[in-house]
Design an enzyme around this catalytic site. Structure first.
Site, mmCIF file in Angstrom:
data_model
loop_
_atom_site.group_PDB
_atom_site.id
_atom_site.type_symbol
_atom_site.label_atom_id
_atom_site.label_comp_id
_atom_site.label_asym_id
_atom_site.label_seq_id
_atom_site.Cartn_x
_atom_site.Cartn_y
_atom_site.Cartn_z
ATOM 1 N N LYS A 1 -8.799 129.058 31.002
ATOM 2 C CA LYS A 1 -8.502 127.815 30.295
ATOM 3 C C LYS A 1 -8.820 126.648 31.224
ATOM 4 C CE LYS A 1 -6.618 126.835 26.179
ATOM 5 N NZ LYS A 1 -6.819 127.582 24.930
ATOM 6 N N GLY B 1 3.082 120.181 12.976
ATOM 7 C CA GLY B 1 1.758 119.945 13.546
ATOM 8 C C GLY B 1 0.673 120.096 12.503
#
Length: 364
Positions: free
Chosen positions: A89, A193
């Site tokens: 990541k 979200g």
């Protein structure tokens, strides 16, 4: 472990996450001046694959810690999904209160490309929170180790549709496990979200007849709630509403001890990464009788799409079938957890670790 630090910084400051990563690169972008962290957790199954996040943090150390957690999660996600990929990541730290204009964003993406290129192919990046396919096209100006470029640039596009489709499949499997029926119509769901994935998932659930409560830190997304007939609430108290499914689709750590204690739902299944603020949150959820779909299983549709669509001779039907198979994987995890008397997290981690250990034995 390889690291490049700001002047005066020390690895001793990185005391929270377990540093069992193969490579951690921390560098200041020469164009943007922003701190970039690239964490490669494992390449045991193959080159690491994981998105690039551009986000606001209180300090650059918080951003580095996030890259460590997220990359470790990608190792589990890619392994459990059966991909020949390791976990990695990258995180671009944007100081709180700072806004990146187009020129600053481009500079950051060029700097990210240099950082990725310096790792020699051990890590391939893609879009994530705060980045897009167009951003990846900028990264591609500096490195070939990037996927998810726009179709007009020869890429496979953004993976949000596939991620949402995978989470929807996970929702179906979860409803079937909890209620004995996969039917969405008439079920209540709270979505926290409404970004690229959460918004798509909200549309799918609304079209299938679910009764939705939705929220987002961006008030502009209230327009989507009105469009699909969902009830809008202000963010912060969404976990207090009685519902069948609580669906976290924002940033990680939403399921802390207090939130779990206050949840009024039968199950939690969502698109957010690293949903548990603490690892033992899985036990707390189980003790409360709330079924939790491990996030690295439920949200793997995007990485499945990016990996498979980037291969020569990629077949869309095969990709979609693999994404839809997330539901079957989750059903197996639910069964294993029940039969073995363990949490769903433990069952999902075992699936991933078995595949990682199998790769190690093959290599030996």
């Amino acid at each position: 472990m390889t690291s490049t630090f700001h002047a005066g910084a020390s690895l001793d400051a990185l005391h929270s996450p377990a540093l069992d990563h193969e490579t951690v690169l921390i560098t200041r972008g020469v164009r943007s001046g922003l701190t970039i962290s690239v964490a490669v957790h494992s390449t045991r199954l193959g080159p690491a694959l994981g998105g690039a996040r551009v986000w606001h943090y209180g300090s650059w150390l918080e951003a580095v810690e996030d890259s460590l957690r997220l990359s470790a999660g990608m190792t589990l996600k890619n392994a459990a999904a059966g991909l020949a990929r390791g976990g990695g990541k990258s995180v671009v730290f944007v100081p709180s209160g700072t806004t990146l204009d187009d020129a600053a964003k481009r500079a950051a993406m060029l700097d990210l490309g240099d950082a990725v290129e310096s790792l020699g192919g051990s890590y391939q990046t893609a879009e994530d929170v705060g980045t897009s396919a167009n951003d990846m096209a900028v990264v591609a100006e500096r490195t070939s180790h990037v996927c998810g470029l726009p179709a007009d640039r020869g890429g496979v596009g953004e993976p949000s549709d596939a991620t949402a489709a995978g989470v929807y499949s996970a929702v179906i499997a979860t409803l079937e496990t909890v209620f004995g029926s996969p039917l969405v119509r008439g079920r209540r769901a709270t979505i926290s979200g409404l970004g690229q994935v959460g918004g798509r998932l909200a549309r799918k659930l609304a079209d299938a007849g679910a009764s939705l409560i939705v929220t987002d830190v961006n008030p502009a997304r209230r327009a989507l709630a009105e469009e699909i007939g969902a009830s809008w609430i202000e963010p912060g108290d969404e976990h207090l509403f009685e519902t069948d499914l609580f669906i976290p689709c924002g940033v990680g750590g939403a399921l802390n001890r207090d939130v779990i204690a206050q949840l009024r739902c039968a199950a939690v299944v969502g698109a957010a990464n690293n949903q548990l603020a603490e690892h033992d949150g899985a036990e707390q959820l189980a003790e409360r009788g709330i079924l939790w779909a491990p996030d690295f299983i439920a949200n793997a549709g995007g990485v499945i799409y990016l990996d498979m669509a980037s291969q020569p001779g990629a077949d869309l039907d095969s990709i979609l079938a693999r994404v839809d198979g997330i539901g079957d994987t989750l059903r197996s995890i639910y069964r294993s957890a029940k039969e073995q008397g363990v949490t769903t997290l433990a069952a999902a981690e075992k699936l991933a670790m078995d595949r990682l250990e199998g790769a190690a034995l093959t290599a030996a």
